[in-house]
Write a protein that holds these residues in place. Structure first.
Motif, PDB file in Angstrom:
ATOM      1  N   LEU A 341       0.814  -1.213   0.000  1.00 26.77           N
ATOM      2  CA  LEU A 341       0.000   0.000   0.000  1.00 26.77           C
ATOM      3  C   LEU A 341       0.849   1.265   0.000  1.00 26.77           C
ATOM      4  CD1 LEU A 341      -2.801  -1.048   2.523  1.00 26.77           C
ATOM      5  CD2 LEU A 341      -2.961  -0.894   0.028  1.00 26.77           C
ATOM      6  N   VAL A 342       2.033   1.223   0.576  1.00 28.40           N
ATOM      7  CA  VAL A 342       2.860   2.429   0.649  1.00 28.40           C
ATOM      8  C   VAL A 342       3.967   2.427  -0.400  1.00 28.40           C
ATOM      9  CG1 VAL A 342       2.394   2.774   3.090  1.00 28.40           C
ATOM     10  CG2 VAL A 342       4.367   1.398   2.409  1.00 28.40           C
ATOM     11  N   ALA A 343       3.987   1.448  -1.285  1.00 27.22           N
ATOM     12  CA  ALA A 343       5.005   1.415  -2.336  1.00 27.22           C
ATOM     13  C   ALA A 343       4.761   2.556  -3.315  1.00 27.22           C
ATOM     14  CB  ALA A 343       4.965   0.083  -3.068  1.00 27.22           C
ATOM     15  N   THR A 344       5.834   3.198  -3.738  1.00 26.28           N
ATOM     16  CA  THR A 344       5.711   4.311  -4.666  1.00 26.28           C
ATOM     17  C   THR A 344       6.462   3.991  -5.951  1.00 26.28           C
ATOM     18  OG1 THR A 344       7.661   5.386  -3.698  1.00 26.28           O
ATOM     19  CG2 THR A 344       5.501   6.031  -2.842  1.00 26.28           C
ATOM     20  N   ALA A 345       5.925   4.490  -7.045  1.00 23.83           N
ATOM     21  CA  ALA A 345       6.577   4.315  -8.334  1.00 23.83           C
ATOM     22  C   ALA A 345       7.670   5.365  -8.508  1.00 23.83           C
ATOM     23  CB  ALA A 345       5.540   4.428  -9.450  1.00 23.83           C
ATOM     24  N   PRO A 346       8.626   5.142  -9.406  1.00 23.28           N
ATOM     25  CA  PRO A 346       9.643   6.159  -9.689  1.00 23.28           C
ATOM     26  C   PRO A 346       9.005   7.449 -10.210  1.00 23.28           C
ATOM     27  CG  PRO A 346      10.289   4.016 -10.580  1.00 23.28           C
ATOM     28  CD  PRO A 346       8.866   3.895 -10.135  1.00 23.28           C
ATOM     29  N   PRO A 347       9.758   8.551 -10.238  1.00 25.03           N
ATOM     30  CA  PRO A 347       9.208   9.827 -10.699  1.00 25.03           C
ATOM     31  C   PRO A 347       8.549   9.714 -12.076  1.00 25.03           C
ATOM     32  CG  PRO A 347      11.351  10.182  -9.699  1.00 25.03           C
ATOM     33  CD  PRO A 347      11.151   8.700  -9.752  1.00 25.03           C
ATOM     34  N   VAL A 348       7.404  10.350 -12.226  1.00 28.87           N
ATOM     35  CA  VAL A 348       6.610  10.208 -13.448  1.00 28.87           C
ATOM     36  C   VAL A 348       7.368  10.696 -14.672  1.00 28.87           C
ATOM     37  CG1 VAL A 348       4.532  11.027 -14.626  1.00 28.87           C
ATOM     38  CG2 VAL A 348       4.400  10.269 -12.256  1.00 28.87           C
TER      39      VAL A 348
END
Length: 483
Positions: A341-348
């Motif tokens: 749930l708290v995983a983030t993708a690299p910068p868009v």
């Protein structure tokens, strides 16, 4: 003196409150505050102070107050001013070098040649084209792209990656099955969390293998079970002796042995996953670089319902980009999202730049040029080893960015690595990739990030390190069929 225009002292705290009953004038208090900041080192030598108009507005005083303070400090030598340039700090406190303490170990010698594995040719990073891709997406991104990113990754990159993986790696992928992550380690952590949430507590890994994969699995709460690798890859039959219901495997190019999982073992591994109601996690490690034939297709295409696929651009472009992908079985997508749930993708913008880089054919062109360059460099490394280390045996040469150099049983690889480091040569010991010290003596020599001209002197240092005085051969235990 630093002349960077970005070295601005905008945020320096200036205390200009009266401390003497208001007897000192404002420009004197400002000069005193700036002088103190310079002497304390808060304003470093070469830093640009704010323009007088901007600082006057910030302090809510007249511009005359600031110019008077600046003029006083210029006269004292604390500031310097030139026409057409910013006013800068011209003074620095004396900072004598500390004397070395008695008994302090000597500094490590600098590394002149790097034969450790793990890096591509960073000199060949396509700076101009990557900059063009970043510039393009920065100018064309719509306002929605600049908002909160989708944790699974931008839809444009996911679609592009799915098309690329189908075309080049034989994967069964679509945009909905692809997640963008920071690299293989990040993708494995996410996968292991999802498996743990589904009740899978034990994971098999290759022996020898990349230690960070073991660490990633244990950090996600799984128990790790090493399984040996031989000349046909992972010994699948040995999985039955473990409680594992999932396994991480480098099918196309195993690290560090360089073996390719044989067709029979690929089929057997998929059957094993079905029999135990488990999963295969395929690490597509530097498989794009194969020199004897076209790269072997991924296992994931054989059974996308049982095989996760992990990949990244760390070994093809640069690990500094922090861009990778995870292709998951459709049935595991909900668990993958719920467990991270708290995983983030690299910068868009970086994601969109990679999509542009691939869509314009620049990634394929970079890989083609890399294969030609690395094949030539590998051949030079092998010829040089044959000439200077004739008692060594080279293996794992068909693909990737490293080879194995097997040494006589009397060799002490740990001592060799230390002696080489003292001479400025970085090496890797095959034992470092074993869960237990049990490999026959061998070195893992990477040739991705070393230039062709550096290879002969690097191997000369290796030869001297192998000849360094040794006390006695190390005591070793051998596993059956260890590489």
């Amino acid at each position: 003196m630093t002349v960077s225009q970005t070295n601005l002292a905008w945020a320096t705290l200036l205390d200009i409150r009266p401390s003497d009953g208001g007897q000192r004038r404002l420009h004197d208090r400002l000069a005193h505050a700036l002088r103190t900041a310079i002497r304390d080192g808060r304003l470093a030598q070469g830093a640009a102070v704010p323009p007088s108009r901007a600082l006057a507005e910030e302090l809510r005083c007249s511009r005359w107050v600031v110019t008077e303070a600046y003029g006083q400090l210029i006269a004292e030598g604390y500031l310097s001013a030139r026409a057409g340039s910013a006013t800068r700090v011209a003074w620095a406190p004396d900072t004598p070098r500390p004397r070395p303490r008695a008994g302090r170990p000597p500094a490590k010698p600098p590394i002149r040649y790097d034969l450790a594995p793990g890096l591509p040719d960073l000199r060949a990073f396509p700076r101009r084209r990557w900059a063009d891709a970043v510039r393009t997406v920065t100018g064309s991104a719509v306002r929605y792209d600049l908002g909160l990113p989708d944790p699974a990754g931008h839809a444009v990159l996911r679609t592009t990656l799915a098309q690329y993986l189908r075309r080049s790696r034989g994967a069964d992928a679509h945009a909905g099955s692809v997640s963008v992550c920071a690299g293989v380690t990040d993708g494995l952590v996410r996968t292991c969390r999802a498996l743990r949430a589904e009740g899978i507590t034990d994971l098999a890994v290759e022996q020898p293998g990349w230690g960070r994969l073991r660490d990633a699995a244990t950090s996600a709460g799984l128990r790790v079970h090493p399984v040996p690798v031989d000349h046909d890859g992972l010994r699948v039959d040995d999985l039955t002796g473990t409680p594992a219901r999932a396994v991480v495997v480098g099918a196309a190019h195993q690290f560090p042995t360089g073996t390719v999982l044989s067709p029979a073992r690929r089929a057997r591994l998929v059957r094993w996953a079905r029999e135990v109601d488990g999963f295969v996690i395929e690490d597509d490690y530097d498989a794009e670089f194969r020199y004897d034939r076209h790269p072997v297709a991924v296992m994931q295409g054989m059974d996308p319902s049982r095989v996760f696929l992990l990949g990244s651009v760390s070994k093809t472009l640069s690990p500094a980009l922090g861009l990778g992908w995870l292709v998951a079985p459709a049935a595991m997508s909900p668990a993958l999202r719920a467990a991270n749930l708290v995983a983030t993708a690299p910068p868009v913008l970086d994601q969109l730049a990679l999509a542009t880089f691939i869509d314009r054919g620049w990634y394929d062109a970079h890989l083609r040029a890399g294969r030609r360059r690395f094949r030539s460099r590998r051949d030079l490394l092998i010829r040089t080893l044959d000439a200077q280390v004739p008692d060594g045996r080279v293996a794992g040469t068909a693909a990737g960015l490293h080879i194995l150099l097997h040494l006589p049983d009397s060799a002490d690889t740990r001592k060799t690595v230390r002696a080489a480091a003292a001479a400025g040569l970085r090496l890797a010991d095959l034992d470092d990739y074993h869960a237990h010290r049990s490999a026959r003596p061998a070195l893992v020599l990477g040739y991705g990030n070393i230039s062709d001209t550096e290879i002969p002197p690097a191997i000369t240092l290796l030869r001297e390190a192998l000849r360094s005085p040794r006390t006695s051969p190390p005591t070793r235990t051998f596993e059956r069929a260890s590489p």
